[in-house]
Design a protein around this motif. Structure first.
Motif, short mmCIF file in Angstrom:
data_model
loop_
_atom_site.label_atom_id
_atom_site.label_comp_id
_atom_site.label_asym_id
_atom_site.label_seq_id
_atom_site.Cartn_x
_atom_site.Cartn_y
_atom_site.Cartn_z
N TYR A 94 0.81 -1.34 -0.10
CA TYR A 94 0.08 -0.17 0.10
C TYR A 94 0.93 1.16 -0.14
CZ TYR A 94 -4.24 -2.90 1.41
OH TYR A 94 -5.21 -3.84 1.16
N ALA A 95 1.80 1.30 0.81
CA ALA A 95 2.85 2.29 0.95
C ALA A 95 3.42 2.79 -0.45
CB ALA A 95 3.80 2.24 1.79
N ALA A 96 3.98 1.65 -0.99
CA ALA A 96 4.45 1.50 -2.53
C ALA A 96 3.45 2.38 -3.46
CB ALA A 96 5.08 0.30 -2.77
N ILE A 135 10.99 2.83 -6.70
CA ILE A 135 10.94 1.86 -5.33
C ILE A 135 11.26 0.62 -5.60
CG2 ILE A 135 9.09 1.30 -3.62
CD1 ILE A 135 7.09 3.63 -4.94
N ASP A 136 12.02 0.16 -4.57
CA ASP A 136 12.23 -1.16 -4.37
C ASP A 136 11.63 -1.68 -3.17
OD1 ASP A 136 13.96 -1.51 -6.37
OD2 ASP A 136 15.87 -1.11 -5.41
N VAL A 142 -0.94 -4.26 -8.27
CA VAL A 142 -0.27 -3.02 -8.00
C VAL A 142 1.07 -3.55 -8.47
CG1 VAL A 142 0.80 -1.68 -6.13
CG2 VAL A 142 -1.64 -2.22 -6.08
N LEU A 143 1.65 -4.54 -7.82
CA LEU A 143 2.83 -5.15 -8.21
C LEU A 143 3.30 -5.50 -9.71
CD1 LEU A 143 4.11 -7.19 -5.01
CD2 LEU A 143 4.54 -4.81 -5.59
N ASP A 144 2.25 -5.95 -10.59
CA ASP A 144 2.50 -6.55 -11.75
C ASP A 144 2.50 -5.03 -12.80
OD1 ASP A 144 2.60 -8.73 -13.15
OD2 ASP A 144 0.46 -8.46 -14.02
N ARG A 145 2.10 -3.88 -12.27
CA ARG A 145 1.97 -2.74 -13.14
C ARG A 145 3.60 -2.61 -13.62
NH1 ARG A 145 -0.59 0.82 -9.15
NH2 ARG A 145 1.43 1.52 -8.76
N GLY A 146 4.45 -2.94 -12.95
CA GLY A 146 5.87 -2.56 -13.34
C GLY A 146 6.61 -1.60 -12.71
N ASP A 147 5.95 -0.71 -12.21
CA ASP A 147 6.62 0.49 -11.56
C ASP A 147 7.08 0.26 -10.02
OD1 ASP A 147 4.20 0.49 -10.65
OD2 ASP A 147 3.42 2.49 -11.31
N THR A 161 12.64 -12.23 -7.73
CA THR A 161 12.00 -11.03 -8.39
C THR A 161 10.54 -11.25 -8.46
OG1 THR A 161 12.33 -12.22 -10.59
CG2 THR A 161 14.17 -10.59 -9.52
N TRP A 162 10.04 -10.29 -9.05
CA TRP A 162 8.32 -10.32 -9.45
C TRP A 162 8.31 -11.60 -10.51
CZ3 TRP A 162 3.91 -9.72 -7.44
CH2 TRP A 162 2.84 -9.77 -8.20
N ASP A 163 9.14 -11.67 -11.37
CA ASP A 163 8.91 -12.69 -12.48
C ASP A 163 8.96 -13.98 -11.72
OD1 ASP A 163 8.11 -11.03 -14.51
OD2 ASP A 163 10.16 -11.05 -15.31
#
Ligand code: NAP
Length: 465
Positions: free
Chosen positions: A22-24, A38-39, A72-77, A418-420
């Motif tokens: 949520y913060a990210a 952001i990491d 949110v995390l899949d947006r890539g930013d 990682t996300w992937d």
């Protein structure tokens, strides 16, 4: 802060549970005249923190929050880096070199302390540890001692309900969930017949929520048992029932359960006791053999006082579900009493009470383990608002390149995910569930939602391909 005009603000968020995501998300979407990068780092190889490792497996509605976090995390930013432990793989000084600000969102995963005689006996457990076990958290043992026929669960919050429900349900009824295999095997052989939930105050003072309470009556082959003598209401209770719909609903549910016949001859019983304050756990040969309570009475204000009457229950296991505690983090002040990082609106404070520039907190490590998952959004809004307000006074990182953290982790031999990588693990767990189904139960075949991978090495191996 001159180079910020030409490069994005670098922010590290420690903890990829709901509070961190949520913060990210809020920082990414905030109105601002500069770029952010952001990491989101987590000690586990997988994201989602509390949702993956704290929400009970038979709560698919809450587990469903994962879908929103996934989006949110899949947006890539926002970059996810898992299997990275703050304090071991990364120090605060490393973070300061690479990021302009850090936000701690590490939550609360330990049990609050309870100091009564016998708490150290074999068979006395913290609910948080049990939750970690049944949710397949990688760092806890794979087996759990489930030899008790009679069990006491202390506390009248939703965690007590989760623990009591999982302990009293038949394991095969959990097969439709994402329950790990070792957990199913453990629960399958449990000889439990009676699970007793004990609250120290009255029915109007419970910290349950209505939906979670009502859910108890839907457990197959489990009877609910209540005790009319526990239904005491003082002036404060009456006022609360009148003014608070949630309390009114729960008191109605409980009183209806007394009126309606609940004894169906089920093979397991779930007892709800009120006005019982635990005073001592008794043992034989070092193992739990019973628990003593002092009966309480309401004092008019909704609080209780002891009556001097003591009651013993024979139980072979005690689970204390009396609240969580956040863990201490290296190089950051810690309030051991509350289990939080001292802060003002998310601005982390040092021992003198001054704001440590560039260091923030959000979620349960900021305000303690209370409230539902959605409440964490309000925390994040406040913390991010303050971070943005402080922007011009943030200490600037000397090595703000996005590659710096990767180079450092590789140099230290940290097998980050990682996300992937998470998408691979996610697909793998779902396919394990499809491969394992249909599971044969007395209700017929059931499809398994997924089968969680529990071993850290295995999670990392699958994520890293
Ligand atoms: P909680 O809601 O704060 O409940 C803690 C319970 O422990 C209270 O009943 C408290 O009684 C009791 N307690 C504290 N110290 C005690 C002592 N020394 N002896 C006996 N009883 C004691 O905490 P929680 O259950 O850990 O839940 C934490 C948060 O997560 C809550 O906001 C909860 O709603 C949320 N949660 C939600 C779900 C869900 O399914 N929606 C599931 C799990 C957790 P007093 O009131 O008398 O202090």
């Amino acid at each position: 802060m001159s180079d910020s005009a030409v490069r994005p603000l670098r922010v590290a968020i420690i903890g990829a549970g709901p509070a961190g995501v949520y913060a990210a998300d809020i920082l990414t979407k905030a109105e601002r005249e500069f770029e952010v990068s952001i990491d989101l780092l987590d000690a586990y190889p997988a994201p989602y923190g509390l949702i993956r490792y704290g929400v009970a497996p038979d709560h698919p509605r809450i587990k469903g929050i994962v879908n929103a976090l996934h989006k949110v995390l899949d947006r890539g930013d926002i970059r996810f880096l898992g299997n990275v432990t703050y304090g071991r793989d990364l120090k605060l000084s490393d973070i300061r070199e690479m990021y302009d600000a850090v936000i701690f969102a590490t939550g609360a995963i330990k049990d609050a302390r309870m100091e009564i005689p016998g708490i150290e006996l074999e068979g006395s457990f913290g609910a948080a540890d049990f939750v970690s076990w049944y949710d397949g958290q990688p760092d806890v043992p794979r087996t759990w001692p489930l030899q008790a026929k009679e069990i006491a669960v202390l506390g009248n919050g939703n965690v007590a309900l989760d623990v009591a429900r999982v302990l009293s349900k038949h394991a095969e009824d959990l097969l439709v969930t994402e329950i790990p295999d070792n957990v199913f095997e453990g629960l399958k052989d449990s000889p439990v017949t009676d699970v007793h939930i004990f609250g120290r105050r009255g029915p109007a003072q419970v910290k349950f929520t209505p939906l979670e309470l009502r859910e108890l009556s839907q457990c197959r082959d489990v009877d609910i048992v209540l005790y009319p003598e526990d239904f005491e209401f003082d002036e404060a209770s009456d006022a609360l029932i009148k003014s608070n719909n949630q309390v009114k609903t729960m008191v109605n549910t409980l009183t209806n359960w007394i009126v309606e016949e609940q004894d169906t001859g089920a093979s397991r019983r779930l007892h709800l006791h009120f006005l019982h304050n635990p005073v001592e756990i008794s043992g034989e040969d070092g193992k739990v053999s019973g628990i003593k309570f002092e009966r309480q009475e309401l004092d008019g204000t909704g609080n209780v006082k002891g009556t001097g009457e003591f009651i013993d229950y024979p139980v072979q296991a005690v689970y204390r579900a009396i609240g969580y505690l956040g863990s201490e983090l290296a190089e950051v002040e810690y309030d051991a009493q509350r289990g939080v990082i001292p802060n003002e609106g998310g601005r982390v404070l040092d021992a003198d009470g001054s704001h440590v520039a560039g260091v923030y907190a959000t979620g349960w490590i900021k305000r303690g383990p209370v409230g539902l998952i959605g409440h964490t959004k309000g925390d994040a809004l406040e913390t991010i608002g303050n971070l943005l307000e402080d922007r011009l006074s943030l200490p600037m990182a000397s090595n703000p390149s996005e590659d710096a953290i990767i180079e450092l982790l590789e140099a230290r031999g940290v097998e980050y995910t990682t996300w992937d990588g998470w998408k691979k693990l996610d697909a793998h767990e779902i396919s394990l569930g499809e491969g394992a189904s249909p599971a044969q139960t007395t209700n017929g075949p059931v499809d398994r939602a997924r089968v969680k991978v529990v071993e850290r090495e295995e999670m990392v191996r699958i994520s890293r391909g």
